[in-house]
Design a protein around this motif. Structure first.
Motif, PDB file in Angstrom:
ATOM      1  N   ILE A  63       0.844  -1.200   0.000  1.00 51.42           N
ATOM      2  CA  ILE A  63       0.000   0.000   0.000  1.00 51.42           C
ATOM      3  C   ILE A  63       0.877   1.246   0.000  1.00 51.42           C
ATOM      4  O   ILE A  63       0.606   2.226  -0.712  1.00 51.42           O
ATOM      5  N   GLY A  64       1.944   1.204   0.790  1.00 51.10           N
ATOM      6  CA  GLY A  64       2.854   2.347   0.874  1.00 51.10           C
ATOM      7  C   GLY A  64       3.508   2.674  -0.456  1.00 51.10           C
ATOM      8  O   GLY A  64       3.584   3.843  -0.846  1.00 51.10           O
ATOM      9  N   VAL A  65       3.951   1.651  -1.194  1.00 50.99           N
ATOM     10  CA  VAL A  65       4.616   1.919  -2.471  1.00 50.99           C
ATOM     11  C   VAL A  65       3.607   2.403  -3.508  1.00 50.99           C
ATOM     12  O   VAL A  65       3.927   3.256  -4.349  1.00 50.99           O
ATOM     13  N   PHE A  66       2.396   1.895  -3.454  1.00 48.54           N
ATOM     14  CA  PHE A  66       1.362   2.380  -4.372  1.00 48.54           C
ATOM     15  C   PHE A  66       1.076   3.853  -4.121  1.00 48.54           C
ATOM     16  O   PHE A  66       0.966   4.657  -5.062  1.00 48.54           O
ATOM     17  N   LEU A  67       0.958   4.227  -2.852  1.00 53.60           N
ATOM     18  CA  LEU A  67       0.691   5.625  -2.511  1.00 53.60           C
ATOM     19  C   LEU A  67       1.866   6.526  -2.899  1.00 53.60           C
ATOM     20  O   LEU A  67       1.661   7.678  -3.292  1.00 53.60           O
ATOM     21  N   MET A  68       3.091   6.003  -2.778  1.00 58.08           N
ATOM     22  CA  MET A  68       4.251   6.796  -3.177  1.00 58.08           C
ATOM     23  C   MET A  68       4.230   7.065  -4.682  1.00 58.08           C
ATOM     24  O   MET A  68       4.492   8.198  -5.123  1.00 58.08           O
ATOM     25  N   VAL A  69       3.911   6.042  -5.461  1.00 61.36           N
ATOM     26  CA  VAL A  69       3.812   6.229  -6.907  1.00 61.36           C
ATOM     27  C   VAL A  69       2.692   7.213  -7.235  1.00 61.36           C
ATOM     28  O   VAL A  69       2.867   8.125  -8.065  1.00 61.36           O
ATOM     29  N   ALA A  70       1.550   7.047  -6.572  1.00 61.38           N
ATOM     30  CA  ALA A  70       0.402   7.916  -6.839  1.00 61.38           C
ATOM     31  C   ALA A  70       0.707   9.368  -6.506  1.00 61.38           C
ATOM     32  O   ALA A  70       0.395  10.284  -7.292  1.00 61.38           O
ATOM     33  N   SER A  71       1.332   9.609  -5.347  1.00 56.42           N
ATOM     34  CA  SER A  71       1.642  10.986  -4.958  1.00 56.42           C
ATOM     35  C   SER A  71       2.701  11.584  -5.868  1.00 56.42           C
ATOM     36  O   SER A  71       2.639  12.765  -6.230  1.00 56.42           O
TER      37      SER A  71
ATOM     38  N   TRP B 253       5.732  -2.519  -9.926  1.00 51.28           N
ATOM     39  CA  TRP B 253       5.694  -2.514 -11.388  1.00 51.28           C
ATOM     40  C   TRP B 253       4.279  -2.225 -11.900  1.00 51.28           C
ATOM     41  O   TRP B 253       4.063  -1.366 -12.751  1.00 51.28           O
ATOM     42  N   GLY B 254       3.311  -2.949 -11.347  1.00 53.05           N
ATOM     43  CA  GLY B 254       1.922  -2.744 -11.753  1.00 53.05           C
ATOM     44  C   GLY B 254       1.435  -1.335 -11.460  1.00 53.05           C
ATOM     45  O   GLY B 254       0.736  -0.715 -12.284  1.00 53.05           O
ATOM     46  N   SER B 255       1.823  -0.794 -10.298  1.00 59.21           N
ATOM     47  CA  SER B 255       1.430   0.574  -9.932  1.00 59.21           C
ATOM     48  C   SER B 255       1.993   1.578 -10.931  1.00 59.21           C
ATOM     49  O   SER B 255       1.310   2.527 -11.335  1.00 59.21           O
ATOM     50  N   LEU B 256       3.239   1.360 -11.338  1.00 58.04           N
ATOM     51  CA  LEU B 256       3.879   2.271 -12.280  1.00 58.04           C
ATOM     52  C   LEU B 256       3.222   2.206 -13.664  1.00 58.04           C
ATOM     53  O   LEU B 256       2.965   3.238 -14.291  1.00 58.04           O
TER      54      LEU B 256
END
Length: 266
Positions: free
Chosen positions: A20-28, A137-140
């Motif tokens: 969740i943290g890495v997804f939020l980092m990519v999103a922000s 990878w998927g988040s990016l």
């Protein structure tokens, strides 16, 4: 198999939080890119007057940050830090947890060799970092694609950097496991592994600041798969892949050898 599944279950919640943290980092990060792009002022102009030292610390290089590929090369540094910290702490804690939690006596009286136990633990840690890498990878792919209004081809670059990230995740995982196997006080292994990581990261910054110590790049994994080089200067370099594999193999030997001989604190 029971040990492997038990370790996966033990670190399930941790993996979810990190994911969740890495997804939020990519999103922000991508939201900031959109804000800069829509402001009408070039992000390159905003950082042009910053001191060189600050640019190095914050990851600003010579890339064009107005392009999504250049901006991603900056965001990648922070994603790499997050991924390697997770891997180093995981590698150390998964080996040290029996002594830390005083459960070594329970586990090691089972009719299972230490090598089998360590193999199951490392396989569980490896599975965790594979999942973390795939989530990143998927988040990016999703979020970079969403904000890629210019239609720039970046998916190939993302794939290359994710391969580099994965190699470094494995490398720092075994750094953590080796430290946990060697240390007499296993509680200190995760913090020591993180300290090694931060020290090598600071060395990579020092190299950016001083071209005279460029030769020191072989001593910091953060220079092995630098996004600027991977994306804009020829991709993954074979020499750094070979060095990484050799270090990983050596640290696996250290982990198995020292843990097999170690007097465990029950």
């Amino acid at each position: 198999m029971n040990i492997f599944l038990k370790e996966l279950k033990s670190y399930r919640k941790s993996l979810i939080f990190w994911s969740i943290g890495v997804f939020l980092m990519v999103a922000s990060g991508m939201a900031k890119y959109e804000a800069y792009s829509s402001s009408g002022q070039s992000i390159n102009d905003l950082i042009a007057d910053l001191p060189k030292s600050m640019k190095a610390v914050m990851g600003f290089g010579v890339v064009d940050l107005s392009k999504i590929s250049g901006y991603y090369s900056l965001l990648y540094i922070y994603l790499l830090l997050m991924a390697t910290i997770h891997a180093a702490m995981l590698g150390a804690s998964i080996i040290a947890k029996e002594e830390r939690d005083k459960t070594a006596e329970f586990l090691f009286v089972k009719p299972v060799s230490r090598n089998t136990i360590i193999s199951a633990k490392l396989l569980a840690a490896f599975t965790n970092i594979v999942i973390f890498n795939l989530v990143t990878w998927g988040s990016l792919i999703i979020l970079v694609g969403k904000y890629n209004s210019a239609g720039e081809a970046v998916n190939g670059d993302i794939a290359l950097t994710m391969v580099g990230m994965f190699i470094l995740q494995v490398l720092f995982m075994v750094i953590g496991s080796a430290l946990a196997a060697v240390k007499k006080k296993p509680k200190t292994a995760p913090s020591l592994a993180t300290g090694v990581l931060l020290l090598t990261y600071m060395l990579s910054i020092a190299i950016d600041l001083n071209e005279n110590i460029e030769g020191m790049k072989y001593f910091t994994p953060f220079k092995y798969f630098d996004a600027k080089n991977v994306m804009f200067a020829g991709g993954l370099e074979a020499i750094f892949i070979v060095i990484s594999v050799i270090i990983i193999a050596a640290l696996l030997v250290v982990t198995f050898t020292f843990y097999k001989k170690k007097d465990l604190n029950a």
